[in-house]
Write a protein that holds these residues in place. Sequence first.
Motif, short mmCIF file in Angstrom:
data_model
loop_
_atom_site.label_atom_id
_atom_site.label_comp_id
_atom_site.label_asym_id
_atom_site.label_seq_id
_atom_site.Cartn_x
_atom_site.Cartn_y
_atom_site.Cartn_z
N ASN A 54 -76.78 -11.15 35.39
CA ASN A 54 -76.71 -11.81 36.66
C ASN A 54 -77.04 -10.49 37.65
OD1 ASN A 54 -76.47 -13.51 38.96
ND2 ASN A 54 -74.13 -13.18 39.03
N HIS A 82 -79.10 -15.84 35.47
CA HIS A 82 -78.81 -16.32 36.72
C HIS A 82 -79.90 -16.01 37.56
CE1 HIS A 82 -77.22 -17.00 40.75
NE2 HIS A 82 -77.02 -17.94 40.47
N TRP A 89 -78.84 -21.66 36.16
CA TRP A 89 -78.94 -20.43 34.93
C TRP A 89 -79.88 -20.99 34.07
CZ3 TRP A 89 -75.50 -16.37 34.40
CH2 TRP A 89 -74.34 -16.19 35.12
#
Length: 124
Positions: A54, A82, A89
């Motif tokens: 992420n 992400h 996602w």
Amino acid sequence: MGAMQRTKGATAERSVANKLEEHGFTNAQRNLMQTANGGYDIVGLEPFAIEVKNHKKLNINAWWKQTTAQATDGLIPTLIYHIPNTSRWLVQMPVSVINDTYPSDMVMTVDFEDFIYIAREVIA
């Protein structure tokens, strides 16, 4: 890696583990020993070796290299990442997961929900 980056990574891993649990994968959990022992981020969903990313800037090639390095002993390298500034996602994995006539180094990217369907088929 700084404390803020570790916290952000742990938060992303918890988020993915929670999403997996919501879909019935109750054994999926963060690998709390990965700092000491190495390994992939989410355990309990084998044969998938899941790495979670992420970041504000996508670096999929480097992430995939790490993911494949962590997927030892015949496990399926699985990168869940992400997309910045969205709620999406995505999941990258070998195409051979769904069709073994393709080479294991050919990859596909699917939405998280599609991965859930694939994971249920593979684990069943």
